[in-house]
Design an enzyme around this catalytic site. Structure first.
Site, PDB file in Angstrom:
ATOM      1  N   GLY A   1      32.863 -35.551 123.815  1.00  0.00           N
ATOM      2  CA  GLY A   1      32.889 -34.229 123.184  1.00  0.00           C
ATOM      3  C   GLY A   1      34.252 -33.838 122.642  1.00  0.00           C
TER       4      GLY A   1
ATOM      5  N   GLY B   1      37.254 -32.499 123.080  1.00  0.00           N
ATOM      6  CA  GLY B   1      38.104 -32.129 124.197  1.00  0.00           C
ATOM      7  C   GLY B   1      39.326 -31.331 123.800  1.00  0.00           C
ATOM      8  N   ARG B   2      39.707 -31.368 122.542  1.00  0.00           N
ATOM      9  CA  ARG B   2      40.847 -30.560 122.075  1.00  0.00           C
ATOM     10  C   ARG B   2      40.641 -30.088 120.641  1.00  0.00           C
ATOM     11  NH1 ARG B   2      45.054 -35.573 121.676  1.00  0.00           N
ATOM     12  NH2 ARG B   2      43.711 -36.908 120.441  1.00  0.00           N
TER      13      ARG B   2
ATOM     14  N   LYS C   1      42.525 -28.980 115.606  1.00  0.00           N
ATOM     15  CA  LYS C   1      42.712 -30.055 116.583  1.00  0.00           C
ATOM     16  C   LYS C   1      43.992 -29.778 117.367  1.00  0.00           C
ATOM     17  CE  LYS C   1      42.738 -35.055 117.142  1.00  0.00           C
ATOM     18  NZ  LYS C   1      42.583 -36.365 116.476  1.00  0.00           N
TER      19      LYS C   1
ATOM     20  N   ARG D   1      28.960 -37.446 114.623  1.00  0.00           N
ATOM     21  CA  ARG D   1      29.334 -38.834 114.873  1.00  0.00           C
ATOM     22  C   ARG D   1      28.133 -39.591 115.424  1.00  0.00           C
ATOM     23  NH1 ARG D   1      34.765 -37.759 116.631  1.00  0.00           N
ATOM     24  NH2 ARG D   1      35.320 -35.666 115.942  1.00  0.00           N
TER      25      ARG D   1
ATOM     26  N   ASP E   1      32.165 -42.825 119.168  1.00  0.00           N
ATOM     27  CA  ASP E   1      32.417 -41.390 118.994  1.00  0.00           C
ATOM     28  C   ASP E   1      33.408 -41.132 117.870  1.00  0.00           C
ATOM     29  OD1 ASP E   1      34.118 -42.631 121.147  1.00  0.00           O
ATOM     30  OD2 ASP E   1      35.231 -40.774 120.891  1.00  0.00           O
ATOM     31  N   ASN E   2      33.984 -42.193 117.303  1.00  0.00           N
ATOM     32  CA  ASN E   2      34.902 -42.054 116.177  1.00  0.00           C
ATOM     33  C   ASN E   2      34.284 -42.566 114.881  1.00  0.00           C
ATOM     34  OD1 ASN E   2      36.857 -41.002 117.865  1.00  0.00           O
ATOM     35  ND2 ASN E   2      37.898 -42.958 118.158  1.00  0.00           N
TER      36      ASN E   2
ATOM     37  N   ASP F   1      39.101 -39.164 112.923  1.00  0.00           N
ATOM     38  CA  ASP F   1      39.907 -39.301 114.145  1.00  0.00           C
ATOM     39  C   ASP F   1      41.050 -40.302 113.993  1.00  0.00           C
ATOM     40  OD1 ASP F   1      38.521 -37.353 115.433  1.00  0.00           O
ATOM     41  OD2 ASP F   1      37.194 -38.705 116.510  1.00  0.00           O
TER      42      ASP F   1
END
Length: 651
Positions: free
Chosen positions: A211, A213-214, A234, A311, A403-404, A413
């Site tokens: 997920g 996260g930042r 981000k 993604r 996830d990227n 990313d």
């Protein structure tokens, strides 16, 4: 074949819970790279009946999400002169429309942006809104506000072309509260912030929930062309997906992401974009090399922009949680098709997109009877086209976890990325990847296929596509990659047609002598198509990149140049025309890691001028730009110190 080229291609094994179709491809020995050239050879060639039929019916356009990527194309029998005339006319018409559009476009203030928020309104969300790390179940997102501590934030750099995408008045960058808004300290009027839930495979292993996260999406807006754009901060603070991290980002990594997002766009490669970069005025503790020596670094936040941040992992997480969440996979697929692939919902059987799979039972895959199958094929082809474009410019992503991987076929990313300096197929910019080099330059096409296998497995488990449709999507990945890559390399060398032997020999020579990838192809356009050039002058145009080569290697290069000149002479294209064409696809300027580091060093001392200067140079990578030649030079000796050309995922 060079031994180190062969060893760079890793055996990529899917986990036991992933696509069986990938295993079938492997069992049929459909490797992406052949033994003659493991970096850039096809893992198979689809039957002409498949690829030619799809090419006749539809033409794929990478990086297009708001309209059809399978768009009706002209007859393949059209003459080159007719194609050229049509291209010139369409370009002129496009420029006229662009000028008219810019004259009529209404520029907006931040308060007047046209928000839509379809992701939040149409998909299930987390009932909680706190940032406490936890498993977020049965939800695609969590509503959460930026929480990074801010003290006198400063605007470091901004992209006027991204502002234009959003219909944002450039004067808005001059607002005194602009840094406050894009550091998350002040709310953006009309926004609806959230963090997305997704999972993913990291270095080949299922990692479960990951997920944002930042990263916190501020909202989703529509511009005057009805294009959908998401704005995302981000480094804006903790979310439920932060796990043990602080949700923050540092200036070092933020500068790299900001600059590379815009540099890749200017190279013509599909990518997420970056509107602006601000410092937070606070420090963040980071252990850059995970060696037990953390230090404080300036904090910063990038505002990323994309039509969607969906993604592969956005779908994987729900499929991994069992039958109860398979409906969310379907809902997410419907959402993506509805808003980003609308042409797929409008397909009809009259378009004749039925293909033989080539299996013994002569099964048929009909893409018009299952929109999810058509969608999976387009995602596969967009991914293949993206990876081919990376290989063409020598870009290594560094962290190709699922996830990227964007379902829109965007570069997403930017962590430890790198452009090739000395050509080395086993190059990886990621210290975490050093033991196995899973994500090295040579492996990127294979990794793309592996990731597509995980994606199609997810759709299969949700019963959106069957095994044959999943297998066909992966076939299309392989064919699309090779078609795109061969076309790219043919243009880079200024050849009339693809010459596998000539290109394979060139890449082997470059790898042996560690030749600078970008500068070599730029200088190659200076070679004349004259078979009468004396042998001792053949390498003169390349002397700046063929450094310190011995007699044996010199003979190898002379032999290659002689073969190359023969190909050029046979083409009948003038040297001037070929040089202009080659220079339009071979950049002079790429975002080398040492250029990033120079900008970072200055910015950490409060001087943002170099960041802005590098941005301007990278916006015109194919132009000569007199006076800026130093930005195209080979890396200096200091560029090879730890932390410049090799980075960890820490940011």
């Amino acid at each position: 074949m060079l031994s180190h080229l062969s060893s760079a291609s890793l055996p990529l094994k899917p986990s036991t819970v992933t696509a069986t179709a990938f295993l079938r491809l492997s069992s049929r020995n459909l490797r992406l790279f052949s033994s003659s050239c493991p970096i850039f050879s096809p893992f198979f060639r689809s039957r002409p009946s498949l690829s030619s039929k799809l090419s006749r019916s539809f033409h794929f356009r990478p990086g297009v999400s708001s309209e059809s990527a399978f768009s009706p194309s002209r007859s393949m029998e059209a003459s080159p002169s007719a194609d050229a005339a049509a291209t010139v006319e369409s370009l002129a018409e496009g420029l006229r429309n662009q000028r008219l559009g810019s004259e009529n476009r209404v520029l907006s203030r931040l308060e007047d942006l046209n928000w839509d928020h379809s992701f939040v309104h149409e998909l299930p969300g987390d009932p909680r809104t706190d940032p406490i790390p936890r498993q977020v179940l049965h939800a695609c997102y969590t509503k959460i506000s930026p929480s990074a501590e801010v003290e006198n934030p400063q605007l470091v750099a901004w992209s006027e072309s991204v502002a234009e995408l959003l219909d944002l008045d450039p004067k808005e960058f001059e607002r005194p509260d602009f840094p406050l808004i894009f550091s998350g300290a002040s709310l953006l009027v009309g926004g609806l912030p959230y963090a997305q839930c997704y999972g993913g495979h990291q270095f080949g292993m299922w990692a479960g929930q990951l997920g944002d996260g930042r990263a916190i999406t501020l909202g989703e807006l529509l511009n005057s062309k009805s294009e959908r754009w998401e704005l995302q901060l981000k480094g804006a603070g903790r979310t439920p997906y932060s796990r043990f991290a602080d949700g923050l980002a540092v200036l070092r990594s933020s500068i790299r992401e900001f600059l590379c997002s815009e540099a890749m766009h200017s190279l013509g490669i599909p990518t997420t974009r970056a509107l602006c970069l601000v410092t937070t005025g606070k420090y963040v503790t980071r252990d850059m090399f995970y060696d037990g020596n953390p230090k404080e670094e300036p904090g910063a936040i990038v505002c990323r922009v994309a039509q969607s941040f969906l993604r592969f992992g956005s779908y994987q997480i729900h499929a991994a949680r069992g039958k109860e969440d398979l409906g969310i996979v379907r809902a997410l697929a419907d959402y993506a098709i509805r808003h980003h692939f609308p042409h797929i919902e409008n397909m009809t059987r009259s378009e004749g997109l039925s293909f033989s799979t080539g299996e013994q039972d002569e099964s048929i895959v009909d893409l018009t009877s299952n929109k999810y199958a058509a969608w999976s094929v387009e995602v596969a082809e967009r991914t293949a086209s993206l990876v081919a474009s990376w290989q063409g410019v020598g870009f290594t992503h560094g962290v190709l976890n699922t996830d990227n991987m964007s379902v829109l076929g965007l570069t997403i990313d930017y962590g430890p990325f790198g452009f090739l300096d000395a050509f080395d197929p086993s190059y990886t910019p990621n210290t975490t990847d050093l033991p196995g080099r899973r994500y090295c330059f040579a492996n990127q096409p294979d990794i793309g296929l592996w990731n597509i296998a995980q994606f199609t497995s997810t759709l299969t488990s949700a019963e959106l596509i069957n095994d044959k449709e999943a297998n066909y999507a992966m076939e299309r990945y392989g064919t699309k990659f090779m078609d795109e890559y061969q076309a790219i390399m043919t243009r880079k060398l200024g050849l009339p047609k693809y010459n596998k032997q000539l290109i394979s020999k060139l890449l082997n020579n470059m790898a042996v002598d560690k030749v600078d990838y970008t500068n070599f192809f730029r200088l190659l356009s200076n070679i004349k198509a004259d078979p009468m050039i004396p042998q001792d002058e053949l390498l003169t145009p390349l002397k700046a990149v063929l450094l310190d080569i011995g007699k044996e290697r010199k003979e190898s290069w002379i032999s290659w140049v002689q073969s190359y000149i023969q190909e050029l002479a046979a083409s009948g294209i003038s040297d001037e025309e070929r040089k202009a064409s080659m220079n339009s696809v071979n950049p002079k300027y790429v975002l080398r890691n040492y250029l990033c580091q120079s900008a970072i060093d200055a910015a950490e001392q409060g001087d943002f001028g170099e960041v802005r200067r590098v941005l301007k140079i990278m916006e015109r990578p194919y132009d000569e730009q007199p006076g800026m030649e130093k930005y195209a030079r080979l890396p200096p000796a200091w560029a090879y110190r730890p932390g410049v050309c090799m980075l960890s995922c820490s940011s």
